[in-house]
Design a protein around this motif. Sequence first.
Motif, PDB file in Angstrom:
ATOM      1  N   ILE A  54      29.469  31.959  39.108  1.00 24.14           N
ATOM      2  CA  ILE A  54      30.391  30.576  39.119  1.00 24.14           C
ATOM      3  C   ILE A  54      31.051  30.755  40.879  1.00 24.14           C
ATOM      4  N   VAL A  55      30.858  29.600  41.592  1.00 29.05           N
ATOM      5  CA  VAL A  55      31.515  29.606  43.128  1.00 29.05           C
ATOM      6  C   VAL A  55      31.733  28.398  43.143  1.00 29.05           C
ATOM      7  N   GLY A  56      32.897  28.227  43.781  1.00 30.39           N
ATOM      8  CA  GLY A  56      34.145  26.894  43.835  1.00 30.39           C
ATOM      9  C   GLY A  56      35.158  27.497  44.816  1.00 30.39           C
ATOM     10  N   ARG A 141      36.711  36.948  42.148  1.00 29.83           N
ATOM     11  CA  ARG A 141      36.671  37.305  43.434  1.00 29.83           C
ATOM     12  C   ARG A 141      35.971  37.851  43.903  1.00 29.83           C
ATOM     13  N   ALA A 142      34.401  38.122  43.057  1.00 33.09           N
ATOM     14  CA  ALA A 142      33.334  38.852  43.218  1.00 33.09           C
ATOM     15  C   ALA A 142      33.398  38.785  45.339  1.00 33.09           C
ATOM     16  N   ASP A 143      33.330  37.739  46.132  1.00 32.23           N
ATOM     17  CA  ASP A 143      32.905  37.985  47.171  1.00 32.23           C
ATOM     18  C   ASP A 143      34.241  39.267  47.801  1.00 32.23           C
ATOM     19  N   LEU A 168      30.467  36.137  37.463  1.00 28.36           N
ATOM     20  CA  LEU A 168      31.864  36.606  38.151  1.00 28.36           C
ATOM     21  C   LEU A 168      31.755  35.507  39.176  1.00 28.36           C
ATOM     22  N   SER A 169      33.139  35.271  39.170  1.00 29.24           N
ATOM     23  CA  SER A 169      33.843  34.208  40.660  1.00 29.24           C
ATOM     24  C   SER A 169      33.928  34.313  41.578  1.00 29.24           C
ATOM     25  N   ALA A 170      33.560  33.428  41.810  1.00 30.29           N
ATOM     26  CA  ALA A 170      33.828  33.521  43.883  1.00 30.29           C
ATOM     27  C   ALA A 170      33.975  32.611  44.298  1.00 30.29           C
ATOM     28  N   ALA A 171      34.625  32.811  45.778  1.00 30.91           N
ATOM     29  CA  ALA A 171      34.968  30.783  46.528  1.00 30.91           C
ATOM     30  C   ALA A 171      33.628  30.816  47.228  1.00 30.91           C
ATOM     31  N   GLU A 172      33.385  31.667  48.195  1.00 28.58           N
ATOM     32  CA  GLU A 172      31.590  31.575  48.165  1.00 28.58           C
ATOM     33  C   GLU A 172      31.180  33.257  48.445  1.00 28.58           C
ATOM     34  N   ASP A 173      29.831  32.927  48.356  1.00 26.01           N
ATOM     35  CA  ASP A 173      28.345  34.000  48.033  1.00 26.01           C
ATOM     36  C   ASP A 173      28.354  34.167  49.253  1.00 26.01           C
TER      37      ASP A 173
END
Length: 407
Positions: A54-56, A141-143, A168-173
């Motif tokens: 999930i990216v946002g 914050r997987a990034d 996984l959640s991340a701000a950008e992939d």
Amino acid sequence: MAKAVSTPAKRSAATSRPLVSARPPASFKTRGHDEASARLATLLADSPPHALLIVGPRGAGAGTLARDAVATLLCTAPAEGGACGACRSCRLVASGSHADLALIAPSGAADEIGITPIRELEQSLALLPVEGGRRIALIERADRMSEAAQNALLKTLEEPPPRTHIILSAAEDSSLMPTIRSRCASVRLGLPESAAASELLATQLGLDAATAMRLLRMAGGRPGPLLEAGVTGDAARAHAQLRRQLLDFVGVAPHARLRQIPTLIGDASAILAAGVDTQEGDATSGEGEPDTQDGEPDDTAEVEPKKKAAATRSSAKPTPAERRAAAAALLRLWRGVARDLALVAAGATESIGFPEDLHELTPVAARCEATVWRDALISIDRALTAVRRNGNPELLLDAIALRWPRA
Ligand SMILES: [Zn+2]
């Protein structure tokens, strides 16, 4: 402290390397992301993917949506489109103590996810579920995963044990390996719909609707940091007051402006310390043009000194990084004022950052040509770039104060 799958949690505690996030999953559902929420519900409906990304933008709701996914997967009586919120599993997820949930988040000085928790995760996912349903890993914050950690995770993603899911959640992939991305079903989200997000703020923080909306605008449309900081209405009032003072500058002699700058820096820092990262004229602009002239996401570059500035406000002498952060806070706020004035002067009132201030902006904007305000905006942009490049923050602010239109 949230409980993760038993063995890794114990081991990580012994090595003072926390495997689990201190923050338990929130119990409320994601708001203002109808499209992304619907896509998530579809993905989780029949045969949920083993890996979900999930990216946002940070603070916009990707983390909450990821926790919603966890709750949905572990819920024993899922209602339409998600977790019921009432069953034993849901209650355990909400309190962060579900035995089949492993939480991993960046930690340490490097604010990174190293290889150890990922290796431990591999072992814990191989065990049978304690509650009888599924085993879930939530990597927040997987990034921020190191390359070694990503390589280790890839192994698990390639051969996922049955009845396991990795969220996984991340701000950008872009900092995730393409091989990881390609193995994940993904959900993307932007900023939340503002009415829903401000309603969430009003409910969670006990604010009136106008204050909640102002705070949301101040934070560039991201409710996350405001909720995390538990910001109060005082920050919104201080912000309105500071903008009013800057508007008044148009009638103040340059030397008198200079005397006010230290106070204004202090006020801007206080707003920042309250948990509001004033990204004005950035995400609020509606132009889709982030404030990143250098091509770098400047909030990631500046977040650290700012947080430290906020934490050590009481200490006597500010460090250069703190001075820069304080100056940048005022400059950003000032930029928001200049941008709104330029827009009002150009007749584009529908695009201003703070529509509630229109009655105060209009008479000031009318005192100069639109090009004058536009030039003022450009000067502030240049000053912000210079501060980022280690220019003397106070001198740069003084120059802006002297150059600010007078009419
Ligand atoms: Zn449930």
